[in-house]
Design a protein around this motif. Structure first.
Motif, PDB file in Angstrom:
ATOM      1  N   SER A 426     138.549  26.238  -6.747  1.00 45.88           N
ATOM      2  CA  SER A 426     138.550  25.372  -5.574  1.00 45.88           C
ATOM      3  C   SER A 426     137.181  25.370  -4.910  1.00 45.88           C
ATOM      4  N   VAL A 427     136.877  24.248  -4.264  1.00 44.61           N
ATOM      5  CA  VAL A 427     135.668  24.102  -3.461  1.00 44.61           C
ATOM      6  C   VAL A 427     136.084  23.454  -2.150  1.00 44.61           C
ATOM      7  N   ALA A 428     135.314  23.665  -1.099  1.00 46.47           N
ATOM      8  CA  ALA A 428     135.648  23.105   0.210  1.00 46.47           C
ATOM      9  C   ALA A 428     134.388  22.656   0.917  1.00 46.47           C
ATOM     10  N   GLY A 429     134.557  21.633   1.778  1.00 48.42           N
ATOM     11  CA  GLY A 429     133.422  21.127   2.516  1.00 48.42           C
ATOM     12  C   GLY A 429     133.832  20.588   3.870  1.00 48.42           C
ATOM     13  N   THR A 430     132.856  20.386   4.718  1.00 53.23           N
ATOM     14  CA  THR A 430     133.086  19.880   6.063  1.00 53.23           C
ATOM     15  C   THR A 430     132.017  18.864   6.404  1.00 53.23           C
ATOM     16  N   LEU A 431     132.085  18.347   7.633  1.00 51.88           N
ATOM     17  CA  LEU A 431     131.053  17.443   8.148  1.00 51.88           C
ATOM     18  C   LEU A 431     130.345  18.111   9.308  1.00 51.88           C
ATOM     19  N   PHE A 432     129.040  18.093   9.292  1.00 54.41           N
ATOM     20  CA  PHE A 432     128.263  18.555  10.433  1.00 54.41           C
ATOM     21  C   PHE A 432     127.955  17.348  11.307  1.00 54.41           C
ATOM     22  N   GLY A 433     128.297  17.466  12.587  1.00 51.16           N
ATOM     23  CA  GLY A 433     128.071  16.345  13.492  1.00 51.16           C
ATOM     24  C   GLY A 433     128.878  15.121  13.132  1.00 51.16           C
ATOM     25  N   ASN A 434     130.004  15.310  12.460  1.00 48.97           N
ATOM     26  CA  ASN A 434     130.908  14.237  12.060  1.00 48.97           C
ATOM     27  C   ASN A 434     130.278  13.220  11.115  1.00 48.97           C
ATOM     28  N   GLU A 435     129.144  13.567  10.503  1.00 60.04           N
ATOM     29  CA  GLU A 435     128.516  12.585   9.618  1.00 60.04           C
ATOM     30  C   GLU A 435     127.779  13.188   8.426  1.00 60.04           C
ATOM     31  N   ALA A 436     127.430  14.470   8.467  1.00 59.63           N
ATOM     32  CA  ALA A 436     126.634  15.059   7.395  1.00 59.63           C
ATOM     33  C   ALA A 436     127.499  15.948   6.510  1.00 59.63           C
ATOM     34  N   PRO A 437     127.794  15.553   5.265  1.00 62.38           N
ATOM     35  CA  PRO A 437     128.641  16.364   4.374  1.00 62.38           C
ATOM     36  C   PRO A 437     127.964  17.680   4.005  1.00 62.38           C
ATOM     37  N   ARG A 438     128.753  18.760   3.992  1.00 61.10           N
ATOM     38  CA  ARG A 438     128.246  20.078   3.607  1.00 61.10           C
ATOM     39  C   ARG A 438     129.295  20.819   2.788  1.00 61.10           C
ATOM     40  N   LEU A 439     128.867  21.421   1.704  1.00 59.06           N
ATOM     41  CA  LEU A 439     129.697  22.379   0.972  1.00 59.06           C
ATOM     42  C   LEU A 439     129.725  23.680   1.764  1.00 59.06           C
ATOM     43  N   VAL A 440     130.924  24.261   1.951  1.00 64.50           N
ATOM     44  CA  VAL A 440     131.013  25.517   2.701  1.00 64.50           C
ATOM     45  C   VAL A 440     131.696  26.628   1.909  1.00 64.50           C
ATOM     46  N   GLU A 441     132.272  26.283   0.750  1.00 68.14           N
ATOM     47  CA  GLU A 441     132.920  27.316  -0.053  1.00 68.14           C
ATOM     48  C   GLU A 441     132.967  26.875  -1.504  1.00 68.14           C
TER      49      GLU A 441
END
Length: 527
Positions: A426-441
């Protein structure tokens, strides 16, 4: 209300124009125009239906001030500048499944021609030689038919081979056991297929993963006397190696409808023993030409009149209101799907897309489509956010969508998990500032990284000196590192390193990195 206006600029079945009219569009059929004539005319049209003769360039798109959609009656869209069309807000569609039966039947026809040496026997007979003793064919009944690629066309070819009382085995990374049973084939790995098959038929797109899938090494290691058919894409076979294997007799025969360079007016295979070929005729039947013409008319009129999107290559299925909010999420989802698709080893059987926090409140279909498009792009050259779910279902890939309303470490999170015969990843990601995609795991290890461009993924032992070794090695080759992203499971344990690079690495450099002390795995990535 003014009717949408469509131009059919290439020769198509007349029923295509009828469908446009019946569905509320005005249509003009004007074929054979020069680029200058099309450029002068295109500004008055909302839709453009083409085949392979019309080339849609930047100049034509600049002049197409009212154009909303381009429809290609067929699969290939090399004659359309898709990135520029996207920038202009023009949707580009194709009809990837309209010639499936025709192509599968052509593969079977070539197999039969190989088995009985029909082209050479015909030539000798018409020359007055009556060469009856020169040709001893083989039956296909009871023989093993090996499929490389068991998607739409491959599964049709399998059904035809089964009808000929052949045993069918198949290699396809996305073929599940349940789907294999459904279409009546035995799922095997590629090496096993090449050792067991009497006839091998390729039905896979040309991607980085499949280029030269029948390499010299695989051809020379295949079962002696094997016969090979390719109606899929040129570039899947090492043509020089195939010629050598035909001349040595290791490969008993080959039939190609496609070549690495087309039109193939000069090819090393020409004149090789037991070699037959056709000039890319896989889709060349009356029925197929009618099918793709009718389908493109249906798709374009549905989009222009009702806003429906089918087989779009540059647009997800979503409403205008949702688009701004979903755009960064879909970029994140596609990146995560691409990452797990490039890194997960073994045959994929299940995929889970989990949305947590703010992501759980959004329309999940475009996000799922983006994940699947990223995941399957390594294996299909026609996949997009619209048809990716269909392709996944066709291959028996079980897809589940999960919404989690719980509070977590991130305000919004997308997690992509796949099950393979080697376990769950599995991999996971989020948005920084609601616009910049980032992998976090990644595979249970926390890490922060952008997923874009060329990257190098390394799994290594968390020991002093490793970062220096990898940096020195890349520096010695003049490779510039853009970003350096680290994560580890625990101190002294397993660590991961994601490097963004200015260029793709040569395989020899990847092999050199694999040989460094402490390295467990190295993989070049592309986004």
């Amino acid at each position: 209300m003014t009717k949408p206006k469509v131009l059919i600029s290439d020769k198509m079945d007349p029923n295509a124009a009828r469908i446009f009219e019946e569905r509320g569009c005005e249509v003009d059929v004007i074929t054979g125009e020069t680029p200058e004539e099309l450029k002068a005319r295109i500004g008055e049209y909302h839709g453009l239906a083409i085949r392979s003769s019309t080339t849609v360039t930047r100049e034509i798109l600049d002049a197409a001030t009212n154009l909303k959609v381009i429809g290609r009656a067929g699969i290939g869209v090399d004659n359309v500048d898709i990135p520029y069309a996207s920038g202009k807000g023009v949707v580009v569609m194709n009809t990837p499944f309209g010639n499936s039966i025709t192509t599968a039947e052509h593969a079977i026809a070539l197999m039969m021609a190989l088995a009985r040496q029909i082209p050479a026997a015909n030539t000798g007979t018409q020359a007055g030689q009556w060469p009856k003793k020169d040709f001893m064919g083989v039956e296909v009944t009871g023989k093993t038919f090996g499929l490389i690629g068991a998607g739409n066309i491959g599964s049709i070819a399998a059904s035809r081979a089964i009808g000929l009382r052949m045993k069918v085995i198949a290699y396809d990374p996305f073929l599940t056991e349940d789907r294999a049973i459904e279409i009546g084939v035995e799922k095997v790995d590629l090496d096993t297929l090449l050792q067991r098959a009497d006839f091998v038929s390729l039905h896979t797109p040309l991607t980085d993963e499949t280029r030269n899938i029948l390499s010299r090494e695989r051809l020379e290691g295949a079962r002696p006397g094997i016969r090979i058919i390719n109606c899929a894409r040129g570039g899947l076979i090492d043509e020089a190696a195939l010629k050598d294997c035909l001349e040595s007799g290791h490969v008993a025969g080959a039939a190609l409808d496609v070549f690495a360079q087309e039109p193939a007016k000069d090819n090393p295979l020409f004149g090789a023993p037991n070699f037959i070929c056709t000039p890319h005729l896989g889709a060349s039947t009356t029925e197929a030409q009618v099918n793709v013409a009718l389908q493109v008319a249906e798709q374009l009129s549905d989009y222009l009149v009702n806003g429906g999107v089918t087989n779009a290559l540059n647009m997800p299925s979503l409403s205008a209101e949702e688009a701004p909010k979903l755009k960064p999420y879909m970029a994140l989802a596609e990146g995560l799907g691409s990452l797990v698709g490039q890194l997960a080893h073994g045959n994929l059987t299940k995929i889970s897309i989990e949305r947590e926090g703010a992501a759980s409140e959004l329309n999940g279909k475009p996000i799922t489509g983006a994940v699947l498009a990223g995941l399957m792009r390594r294996y299909s050259d026609t996949v997009n956010m619209v048809n990716a779910p269909f392709l996944a279902k066709e291959r028996g890939l079980e897809v589940s969508e999960i919404r989690q309303n719980r509070d977590g470490a991130f305000n919004t999170l997308i997690r992509v998990s796949v099950e393979t015969d080697q376990g769950t990843r599995s991999v996971a990601g989020t948005l920084f500032g609601n616009e910049a995609p980032r992998l976090v795991e990644i595979f249970g290890i926390g890490i922060e990284a952008e997923l874009k461009g060329h990257m190098l993924y390394i799994v290594n032992d968390d020991k002093p000196g490793f970062i220096g070794r990898i940096g020195t090695m890349l520096g010695n080759h003049g490779i510039n590192i853009g970003t350096f992203n680290l994560g580890r499971r625990d101190a002294g344990g397993e660590a991961v390193l994601l490097l963004s690079l200015d260029e793709a690495l040569d395989p020899a450099i990847v092999a050199e990195a694999e040989a460094l002390e402490g390295v467990k795995m190295v993989k070049g990535l592309a986004f």
